[in-house]
Design an enzyme around this catalytic site. Structure first.
Site, PDB file in Angstrom:
ATOM      1  N   GLU A  62      -5.223 -18.263  -6.794  1.00  0.00           N
ATOM      2  CA  GLU A  62      -4.764 -16.870  -6.737  1.00  0.00           C
ATOM      3  C   GLU A  62      -3.668 -16.586  -7.750  1.00  0.00           C
ATOM      4  OE1 GLU A  62      -5.432 -18.750  -4.149  1.00  0.00           O
ATOM      5  OE2 GLU A  62      -6.886 -17.632  -2.959  1.00  0.00           O
ATOM      6  N   HIS A 131      -5.704 -15.455   9.077  1.00  0.00           N
ATOM      7  CA  HIS A 131      -6.616 -14.500   8.441  1.00  0.00           C
ATOM      8  C   HIS A 131      -6.470 -13.086   9.000  1.00  0.00           C
ATOM      9  CE1 HIS A 131      -8.580 -18.122   6.940  1.00  0.00           C
ATOM     10  NE2 HIS A 131      -9.268 -17.374   6.122  1.00  0.00           N
TER      11      HIS A 131
END
Lengths: 325, 323
Positions: A62, A131
């Protein structure tokens, strides 16, 4: 003017498709955006139309690909970087905060970063703590960023084009509950990303929401109407900079405000909004500002626990009833 | 051993002297509290600045670190703009917003002084990506230290640049210390060029105290990249003669070690080579020093007299100014 019925997901895809057709500098990169079609299938089919150079699958890194988006933006491209979810954006926070948000100022106005970062946010799908974050408020804390949160099909279609035209970095949050929501799309052109929207007018209380909580606020307003309470629902749309004017005008009419936020209460965007109303509209209030936020707990897996952790329609209704008396 | 011509040697020497004398003056100005904040000097490491930056053309891009005075001057940023930035003045390279660690020059494609270790690498990868997507035959040089090699961002970027065969010249200015932590205490494998080569890119281990060697290898690496090789890596072994920053009391290094490296000072080394080859006289050297001294005096005087940024403009440059 023709109107089509489409989903939030398809509206986002159409926004990217038309941006890439119109401007060869625009490209998409991120994890599984190409061959897989996007974790939430937003970019499905775009690889076939635009090829692997412009629909660019990245390794799971990322920081590198968000930073690469920053560098590419500086060098004249108009990248759209998709971070699969806000949860993984933490791995790129250095790039977003220390570079994207900071380079223009630190360089004395020389180095602008016209980058759009899209990411999914929110809980509600039993994905457990790692998440299920809602960290929009964290990003809205940062000067140098613009933070937007489309909650409707029209905004999903229209906000991206405006974000791409912005000379500075824009973070776009897509709540996971919205992708399959259907709505009417009229002309499908760009929309402004400066103002909040009144999604339902009312006179007794203002419900302030964004992203995934707009639908809940509207549901709550419906229930309250049945009980004779007229709630106005505001969709913030842009979380930074906040459209104070729309907020304060509404509170000036209703004299009561409830902020609905899927983020944790402490240090939240809801806290910021409550503070601004208290600072600027204190004497127009008939009751203290109330907040309906997520419980201060990592979001748990089990359905009943997860739902108990999140703002619910009943919580909003209860907060309004306590305030209206 | 390379055989650079006299002109190249003279240019390398002049660049190194310019950087050395500039930073020596900065030390005085710091003591006089004209320069504040963090200030990281590259005294001892000038061969890297002189050799690497010489290999680049005007359209190439540079990403640097907080120890970047040498890189900036060698890239051609006007000394007056660099000095004014150290003073925090309106005429500074970054309008007084950046200081010593954040020198920028968009026209010269000098994308800063990044003060997060390894934080510049992803940006360099993106600059190279954009240039490649737009078919520009450019190279992005990305300078960082040995400390960056331990960061996750380093490995993400090595992989991404190699995977996409992007035109990046990764330059590891290995001065053997990540602030106070010695190379052997921070890396399981201390051969950094070897580690870079594991990503499938060409890498060179270079004597970073030898300006000619640095210039030679950097030029070869840049040619290799322009030929379409994808990224290359240089490990430039060097040493900073002074502490990490002005706040560092330098307790973690052995005096004998510092002394040994100082005997390899790149500036006397090249000077002696040139003298031995009849490429430099005492008069030449005195002339170079006098010119540099004048340039520094002028830059300091200009910085002293330069206007400060008005506090009313505090929030400028947070967002682009719209017409």
């Amino acid at each position: 003017m023709t109107t089509v019925r489409t989903t939030y997901r398809e509206a986002l895809r159409e926004a990217m498709r038309s941006a890439m057709r119109e401007d060869e500098r625009v490209f998409l990169m991120g994890e599984d955006v190409g061959r897989y079609g996007g974790c939430y299938a937003v970019s499905l089919g775009l690889l076939e139309e635009f090829g692997p150079d412009r629909i660019r699958d990245t390794p799971l890194s990322e920081s590198a690909f968000v930073g690469a988006g920053i560098g590419a933006a500086i060098a004249g491209m108009r990248p759209i970087v998709e971070i699969m979810t806000v949860n993984f954006s933490l791995l790129a926070l250095d790039q977003i905060l220390n570079n994207a948000a900071t380079l223009l100022h630190m360089s004395g106005g020389q180095i602008a970063v016209p980058l759009v970062i899209r990411m999914t946010t929110g809980a509600g799908r039993q994905l457990a703590a790692q998440h299920s974050h809602s960290l929009e408020g964290w990003y809205a804390h940062i000067p140098g960023l613009r933070v937007i949160s489309p909650a409707t099909v029209a905004d999903a279609r229209g906000m991206l084009a405006t974000a791409l035209a912005d000379p500075d970095p824009v973070i776009m949050f897509e709540h996971n509950s919205l992708y399959s929501v259907e709505g009417e799309l009229s002309d499908g052109g760009p929309v402004d990303i400066d103002t909040a929207a009144v999604r339902r007018p009312g006179t007794d209380v203002t419900l302030i929401s964004y992203g995934g909580t707009v639908a809940k606020a509207l549901d709550a307003a419906g229930e309250l109407a049945d009980a004779g309470i007229s709630a106005e629902v505001i969709d913030l749309r842009t979380l930074r900079p906040l459209d104070e004017r729309t907020l304060l005008e509404s509170v000036g009419r209703t004299h009561r405000a409830v902020v609905v936020d899927e983020g944790w209460r402490s240090g939240s965007l809801a806290a910021e909004i409550a503070a601004r109303i208290a600072e600027q509209a204190f004497y127009q209030l008939d009751a203290p500002v109330a907040r309906v936020c997520a419980a201060e707990v990592p979001v748990p897996y089990a359905a009943q626990l997860e739902q108990a952790a999140l703002p619910q329609v009943a919580d909003i209704v209860a907060a309004v009833r306590a305030m209206v008396g | 051993m390379t055989t650079a011509d006299a002109k190249t040697r003279l240019e390398l020497l002049t660049t190194m002297l310019r950087v050395r004398r500039f930073e020596e003056r900065c030390v005085e100005l710091y003591s006089a509290e004209k320069i504040r904040g963090f200030m990281h000097l590259c005294i001892g490491e000038e061969a890297v600045s002189a050799g690497v930056l010489r290999a680049l053309g005007p359209l190439d891009a540079v990403v640097s670190t907080y120890r970047e005075h040498g890189h900036a001057l060698a890239r051609g940023l006007p000394m007056a703009a660099v000095m004014a930035e150290m003073f925090g003045r309106a005429t500074g390279a970054s309008h007084g917003r950046g200081g010593s660690m954040h020198l920028f020059d968009g026209e010269r494609r000098f994308y800063g002084g990044n003060a997060i270790v390894a934080g510049g690498l992803p940006v360099a990868v993106g600059l190279a990506l954009a240039d490649r997507m737009r078919d520009r035959p450019t190279v992005t040089a990305c300078l960082f230290g040995d400390g960056a090699v331990a960061e996750g961002e380093f490995h993400e970027c090595m992989n991404l640049a190699a995977l996409w065969r992007l035109p990046v010249l990764f330059c590891c200015e290995n001065n053997r210390y990540a602030m106070g932590t010695a190379l052997e205490r921070e890396h399981a494998v201390t051969d950094l060029a070897l580690r870079a080569s594991s990503y499938g890119m060409r890498s060179w281990a270079v004597d970073g105290m030898d300006a000619e060697a640095v210039a030679d290898v950097a030029a070869r690496a840049v040619d290799t990249i322009r030929g379409g090789s994808g990224p290359c890596f240089l490990e430039l072994s060097t040493y900073r003669f002074r502490a990490h920053s002005m706040y560092d009391s330098d307790r973690y290094r052995d005096k004998a070690e510092i002394g040994a490296w100082k005997r390899r000072d790149p500036i006397p080394a090249l000077t002696e080579l040139m003298r031995a080859a009849d490429q430099l006289t005492d008069e030449d050297l005195a002339g170079i020093e006098a010119t540099i001294g004048e340039e520094i005096d002028t830059a300091v005087a200009a910085a002293e007299q330069a206007p400060v940024e008005p506090v009313a403009d505090l929030t400028r440059f947070v967002y682009s100014e719209r017409t």
